[in-house]
Design an enzyme around this catalytic site. Structure first.
Site, PDB file in Angstrom:
ATOM      1  N   THR A   8       0.820  -1.218   0.000  1.00 38.68           N
ATOM      2  CA  THR A   8       0.000   0.000   0.000  1.00 38.68           C
ATOM      3  C   THR A   8       0.852   1.265   0.000  1.00 38.68           C
ATOM      4  O   THR A   8       1.874   1.338   0.681  1.00 38.68           O
ATOM      5  CB  THR A   8      -0.903  -0.022   1.245  1.00 38.68           C
ATOM      6  OG1 THR A   8      -1.681  -1.210   1.194  1.00 38.68           O
ATOM      7  CG2 THR A   8      -1.826   1.178   1.285  1.00 38.68           C
TER       8      THR A   8
ATOM      9  N   GLY B  36       2.735  -3.029   8.650  1.00 44.21           N
ATOM     10  CA  GLY B  36       2.994  -3.269  10.069  1.00 44.21           C
ATOM     11  C   GLY B  36       4.457  -3.621  10.297  1.00 44.21           C
ATOM     12  O   GLY B  36       5.048  -4.385   9.536  1.00 44.21           O
TER      13      GLY B  36
ATOM     14  N   GLU C 174      -6.974  -5.754   3.459  1.00 42.92           N
ATOM     15  CA  GLU C 174      -7.138  -6.935   2.590  1.00 42.92           C
ATOM     16  C   GLU C 174      -8.337  -6.787   1.664  1.00 42.92           C
ATOM     17  O   GLU C 174      -9.068  -7.742   1.425  1.00 42.92           O
ATOM     18  CB  GLU C 174      -7.260  -8.218   3.433  1.00 42.92           C
ATOM     19  CG  GLU C 174      -6.057  -8.556   4.275  1.00 42.92           C
ATOM     20  CD  GLU C 174      -4.808  -8.808   3.437  1.00 42.92           C
ATOM     21  OE1 GLU C 174      -4.940  -9.188   2.271  1.00 42.92           O
ATOM     22  OE2 GLU C 174      -3.700  -8.600   3.970  1.00 42.92           O
TER      23      GLU C 174
END
Lengths: 575, 575
Positions: free
Chosen positions: B54, B93, B336
């Site tokens: 992303t 993350g 997702e």
């Protein structure tokens, strides 16, 4: 005090209850001597107070509160106690660490009798050292969903003695010998509740208006995917699904603004009546304010989350401000009367009114539609009655919402009646019909909102403003019909082909609002400082400021975070 | 590694992406040499990696990603760049402070041509000092709604050079001279997405099961108000409104558990097929997994908040655990694959299937119901067709859900058709029908869930378990009908009197489930340590532990908080 209100605009703070509850309660319920002794120091922030009502084991049901204040005529003192663990005061804002006084609600015992809840001013901490006084066990209740800045607290009272003059005595009194003197009317406290709930309806509008501002502005900045192959990525505001998420919420924010204004006006009018001893309109307003508080806070809370998720991943970042708006606003569904309980209070008024109408009494006010229900809503008439709703005419839709409310009040009343026929008690019949009762209240409130929105249009002279607000009002009304289409079909108010018309019309209205969407949120007039949202910036310069915001993250103070030295490196060395 | 998984059971952590994405991606897409060079050190936690896809300006639409990897045959290196502010990698993350490597998705350029997204292993920080390498601008993106423990990060690449061997080359390749070699099949990556989405459906079940456990146990501990005057305050579980909030969610948690299991089974079966080159079932499963991911995460998120608010004020305290469950779970609606986008993917498959059926092709699999739609769902038949649904029979309700889905797919298909007749492009027709398309996907997913729940009952031998699960399944199906009664009335699947029967039957089912409610949440088998909720304690000893929990609040470390000395006292002195 003036400076104070600017520290964190729009955010909850430790002194909120001092300002919103402690001072007003003193003002309304103090005797002149108490005004002198407490109000002036409180105004000067020497006394900092909070309002301690809720207990660990008791919320909505006030009669269940357990804290006691027992009068001792020998010393002319009240002795306050938290007799059980569930009686510990819990939740009051600013109680944990900030306040040095509290207004404590306690069951008053004197001359061997309990006279129910009364308010007492209890000193909690030393005015010199701020250390808790003997018998006072006080502290913070720990982290919450939101309200990080507020020290919501607990308070356990162990034989705490306060002078007789610390009971708030403007209305009820305890005389020196312990004789109890009743207050003139129990309805007096209704007014405050109505006022607070009308404030909350206003907050529902503001929270939703802010969220719409952020989501709609960002949707005009963000480009994503493609509608037509080969063309540049469109603004996400151009997707029908995005419009369908956001524009009805925009309409809702406007609707609630008008509802909040209306409630405030009615409150002030009725307050005038009350001061002249006329309580006649109070029950209706009280019931309406309970239901509208629940109706608007539920839908606004859900709406904030819809706005947040409409911003995609970045909505999840606190730089969007939406997480904070949500966690702080959603508490209104629970405080000042839990929402389901509120809906059932409104239902009690509706059922009572329905029964009065059935018995031939002519109802006035907002429930007057129940006068007609007996006549018009015969079961056999449902399918045979010609459907008269015009889905392009707001007045006709208001009528449809009214008839839906009438029908659902009737369904709930009939459920109670049927239960009673099974020989259950009145109370069990009520509980066994509670789903229907909440549904009826929802329909009633929805009707009121649509009606007030339509009425507001009549006050608007400017044709441009009138035109765009009419579109919003129609959108609001039609989307509600689509969401609750079962109710409208079930009651025969709409036909199946009309429902398809509603869907079609809704799509047209979305397209019609598209060019005005940004202007309609700009009109709420929240400055950037107030929104505090990178996504909702007026200048649309989102991405650069997001990068800047991120670089200021606490974790970025050092290039190598201490967790590397503390955990990662030793772990790598070990393996 | 084994110890690691126990640090915070069930909570997100900085190493999650290393374990869930970095290692599996290496495993699936590395050449043998890359396995040696990267996987072994990563397994040993020398290399700590994340998965950077992303970007700040690009999420769901992968073709829009802007990061470039340009091959330089002179040095046999790739040069990675973030050419714009919107191209900065955002959200991964563990990227901010923890990882020393990342798999970066970038547009591959070689020999003057762009070959689309490929994966590259990019070293980010020195293996000795953990300091970012030259050209790597990396940091934490700042506080979020949840995931406090995870350093979601940003990554800006400025002419970062990596050897050719750092491109993951199991499928696609770039040869030393820059020649690009295509991967054998694009469908290979579908499998991973299906797997992850089936995991998310499982998480929807778990999050909701935990929330129900907390709310239902607490509702049996909490006493409030009165049903019958003079009697002790009842457990709040005895209120019909409370049962109506919680029992359908309990049924939903069970339903999703079975759906998650089913998806996992199908995934493993189809993976077997794929390894033998049979991709035939993949499009259906891919479409189904997208829709079910959206359907279950939306309803579960809402459900968690219903559970939280059903606990009243204490649900708002983090001691309930519900705020944390919500903020961490609700992210699944966005990551997702954003839910609305997912629903539209499913809709694409449904419309394609509908068009195939209309063209006379015989559909198989779960969409085979669309074969019948042309024949059975003629508009004129709606009112004349005898209504055959039996509201007490689950099989009959499954049939009703199926016909509703068929009807709503047809409505969406017709909307597209009508738009096309207005001579708009295929793409605009699709966008102008998007509301109907999402509605059709929702109905399809709802049908699948009801169907799988009913099918599960057939596998259960124990009569007691079968009986209570049948009640839950019936409750789930009937409550869905009540919530979407408009759909069922509109399609003529139910009559108005039958809807009243549904309401009545729902109330009976709630009463019937009441005695089993606590046992049904105990059966989820979450130990106290796992729930980490004071309200949801197995022993029901809520209030004492709430007091204990509060006393450990960080603000209670001192009796007089530093804010008194720092702010309050000077303020009082000044005024």
């Amino acid at each position: 005090m003036r400076e104070y209100s600017c520290v964190h605009r729009g955010r909850a703070e430790p002194l909120d209850l001092h300002l919103a509850m402690f001072l007003p309660t003193l003002l309304n319920q103090s005797s002149p001597e108490q005004m002198e002794k407490f109000f002036i120091p409180a105004w000067n922030l020497d006394i900092i107070g909070t309002y301690a009502q809720t207990e660990m084991g008791h919320g909505t049901h006030l009669r269940g509160l357990e804290t006691t204040a027992t009068y001792d005529p020998a010393t002319q003192e009240f002795v306050l106690n938290s007799p059980t663990i569930t009686s510990i005061k819990w939740w009051p804002g600013g109680l944990g660490k900030t306040s040095n006084h509290a207004i404590v609600l306690a069951q008053l015992h004197t001359q061997g009798k309990c006279h129910g809840l009364h308010a007492f001013i209890v000193p909690l901490r030393s005015m010199n050292t701020h250390i808790p006084l003997p018998g006072v066990v006080v502290g913070d209740i720990g982290p919450k969903f939101g309200f990080d800045e507020v020290d919501n607290g607990y308070l356990k009272l162990e034989n705490v003695r306060i002078p007789r003059e610390h009971m708030l005595m403007k209305y009820a009194k305890v005389e020196a010998d312990g004789t109890y003197v009743k207050p003139p009317s129990a309805k007096l406290t209704y007014g405050t509740m109505v006022f607070i709930r009308s404030m909350i309806v206003g907050e529902a509008s503001s929270a939703l208006a802010k969220s719409c501002t952020i989501a709609i502005r960002y949707s005009s900045v963000r480009h994503q995917s493609e509608i037509r192959p080969g063309e540049p990525e469109p603004q996400i505001m151009d997707y029908q699904t995005q419009q369908y998420k956001l524009f009805p919420l925009l309409a809702t924010a406007y609707a609630y603004k008008f509802v909040g204004q209306y409630m405030n006006q009615v409150y002030h009018r009725i307050t005038g009546d009350i001061s002249q001893g006329d309580f006649s309109e109070l029950p209706e307003l009280h019931a309406l304010s309970a239901g509208l508080k629940a109706f608007t806070t539920w839908t606004a809370s859900e709406g904030i989350e819809v706005c947040r998720m409409a911003c995609g991943g970045h909505g999840y970042s606190r730089c969007s401000a939406l997480p904070d708006i949500y966690v702080n606003f959603v508490a209104t569904c629970t405080y000042e009367g839990e929402n389901t309980v509120m809906m059932l209070q409104t239902a009690r008024f509706l059922i009572k009114s329905y029964q009065q109408a059935s018995a031939g009494h002519q109802l006035s006010g907002i429930v007057s539609y129940l006068n007609e229900s007996e006549r018009r809503l015969q079961p056999q008439s449902v399918s045979s009655r010609p459907t008269v709703v015009n889905v392009n005419d707001l007045a006709s839709l208001v009528e449809a919402y009214k008839l839906r409310a009438a029908k659902l009040v009737e369904v709930a009343a009939k459920s109670i009646h049927q239960e009673l026929q099974k020989r259950v008690s009145q109370e069990d019949a009520w509980n066994n019909s509670a789903i229907d009762l909440v549904r009826a209240s929802n329909a009633h409130c929805h009707y009121v909102v649509v009606k007030l929105f339509a009425a507001k249009l009549g006050e608007i002279g400017d044709t441009g403003v009138h035109s765009v607000l009419s579109t919003l009002a129609l959108l609001y009304a039609l989307q509600g019909i689509q969401q609750h289409s079962g109710d409208f079909l079930q009651t025969g108010l709409l036909s199946v082909p009309q429902l398809s018309q509603v869907s079609q019309r809704l799509k047209e209205l979305l397209a019609q609002l598209r060019p005005n969407a940004v202007a309609l949120v700009d009109a709420f007039d929240y400055c950037d400082e107030m929104l505090n949202s990178v996504l909702g910036r007026y200048d649309g310069n989102v991405y650069e400021h997001m990068f800047e915001w991120a670089r200021r993250s606490p974790l970025n103070k050092t290039e190598v975070h201490e967790s590397y030295h503390k955990y990662l490196k030793p772990l790598q060395a070990k393996l």
